[in-house]
Design an enzyme around this catalytic site. Sequence first.
Site, PDB file in Angstrom:
ATOM      1  N   ARG A  24      -2.566   0.232   2.730  1.00 53.12           N
ATOM      2  CA  ARG A  24      -2.989   0.216   4.140  1.00 53.12           C
ATOM      3  C   ARG A  24      -2.024   1.270   4.975  1.00 53.12           C
ATOM      4  O   ARG A  24      -2.354   1.663   6.115  1.00 53.12           O
ATOM      5  CB  ARG A  24      -3.159  -1.131   4.715  1.00 53.12           C
ATOM      6  CG  ARG A  24      -4.525  -1.676   4.419  1.00 53.12           C
ATOM      7  CD  ARG A  24      -4.381  -3.204   4.481  1.00 53.12           C
ATOM      8  NE  ARG A  24      -3.982  -3.398   6.021  1.00 53.12           N
ATOM      9  CZ  ARG A  24      -3.733  -4.597   6.335  1.00 53.12           C
ATOM     10  NH1 ARG A  24      -3.336  -5.649   5.384  1.00 53.12           N
ATOM     11  NH2 ARG A  24      -3.342  -4.814   7.615  1.00 53.12           N
ATOM     12  N   GLN A  82       8.145  -3.380 -12.548  1.00 55.42           N
ATOM     13  CA  GLN A  82       6.689  -3.858 -12.774  1.00 55.42           C
ATOM     14  C   GLN A  82       5.655  -2.920 -13.047  1.00 55.42           C
ATOM     15  O   GLN A  82       5.408  -2.313 -11.988  1.00 55.42           O
ATOM     16  CB  GLN A  82       6.600  -4.948 -11.727  1.00 55.42           C
ATOM     17  CG  GLN A  82       5.280  -5.684 -11.876  1.00 55.42           C
ATOM     18  CD  GLN A  82       4.749  -6.342 -10.474  1.00 55.42           C
ATOM     19  OE1 GLN A  82       4.810  -5.944  -9.412  1.00 55.42           O
ATOM     20  NE2 GLN A  82       3.683  -7.296 -10.792  1.00 55.42           N
TER      21      GLN A  82
END
Length: 471
Positions: A24, A82
């Site tokens: 966003r 990750q």
Amino acid sequence: MSSLPQEHPRPRIAVILAAGKGTRMRSSLPKVLHQAAGRPLLAWVVEAARAAGCARILIVVGHGAEQVREEITGNDIGWVEQAEQRGTGHALAQAEGEVHEQATLLVLSGDVPLVAPDTLDRLARTAEEGWGALAVTEMDDPGSLGRVITAPDGGLEDIVEAREASAEIRKVRQGNAGIYALSAPEIFEYLRRVKPDNAQGELYLTHAVRDAARDGRPVRLITLADPDEGLGVNDRAELARVHRLLLDRHLQALMKAGVTILEPGRTVIEPGVRVGEDTVVHPGVSLLGHTSVGRECTIHQGSWLRDTAVADRVDIAPYSILDGAEVGDGCRVGPFARLRPASRLLGGARVGNFVEVKGSEIAAGAKVNHLSYVGDAKVGEGANLGAGVVTCNYDGVRKHVTEIGAGAFIGSDTMLVAPVKVGAGASTAAGSIITKDVPEGALAVGRVRQKNLEGWAGGLRRRRESKEEEP
Ligand code: UD1
Ligand code: MG
């Protein structure tokens, strides 16, 4: 931020989750590197973790990992990758290989920058006494935050994501701030058992914490005294809000310490900046980076200072720009002056309207008041540079030095073609181009002598008139 004692029963390790993309934000920059109050969001979180006595700080990165590693540095930082972002639980699980001992993990979000060290300390202490703790933001509508359901004993019962909550649960006023203290290694065991049983198909950290509570591990709720501490940055509007709040904290502290800030809402003073007592800061001023300002100064409207050291009783008139400069006691700068890196003004020097200074020392009491460029120069005590004086320091290949002696008087519009020296007490005639050294006390005239042609204007008129009469 206050530094807290380092002695804890178990080592405290911070794990900051910062692998998310931050869609966003609509940005090519990783979300956690967006700046608030002059520092990347993630840097604020790292600083809070350090101040809360974390011996090590593990940062889980994924999206834009390389860039994040370059920006955030420290010997206490360990990086955890990750590769695929499968949720907050999955993110924390990646850190397991780095945690070898029984420890209290402070689990933080890289996008929640207002968290205070003493809140982290409280969370950690609570976890050290029991098993875990999580920070709760209490507000009328916690918006997109997960809702925290309290057990009858006051501990944690459940955390329900807003998007998965029923209308009834959405009314709960307790929001999950996303800040936890959890005991390792047990938390990793619960993370292994978490299932992606939600609309997102993600592995939720909140589920592991809930499962631990259900398993009889006490998870206490710590309500944030200041709900702003739990504010997360997910879009640019939230970034602006957090930026303002971080600045306001510092402005409030400065005002308490005796600085007048006439319009705090229109003033930017980054948290690394020091300002002395009785200094007055007008609206539209920005004081950035490693700037320091002494006592009893006035910084007028619209001035912009970065990495600049200003001494005491200095007046900086409106719309001046000072970057990497040093300004001594009682100097006056501006309006509309520009001091570029390595400009040094000594006590009482004056640099005025539309003057640019770079890599130069202007000694005590010297004046450069109007429309000048002073680059790579040494200007002696009490020297006066008239309007439009220019040090011609660049020959197209190299920069050269101009030296102006104490008490010298440089006439308006003098071009000093460097390398060149003007001796102490010497003068140059207005409009001179000075290419040779000027001895002490001499007057240098480096321009064409004026010649007056008497009656010339009348002759011109006559010639014009006779031309017009021609057929
Ligand atoms: C999360 C919490 C929510 C809480 C909110 C507080 C869960 C399931 N929900 O929701 O209860 O109210 O934070 O702000 O935990 N991240 C990773 N890897 C991932 C996913 C996320 O590192 O795979 C990082 C993000 O970069 C971010 C943090 O974890 O820094 C939080 O993730 P985000 O997606 O913002 O979670 P929320 O939906 O806000
Ligand atoms: Mg978030």
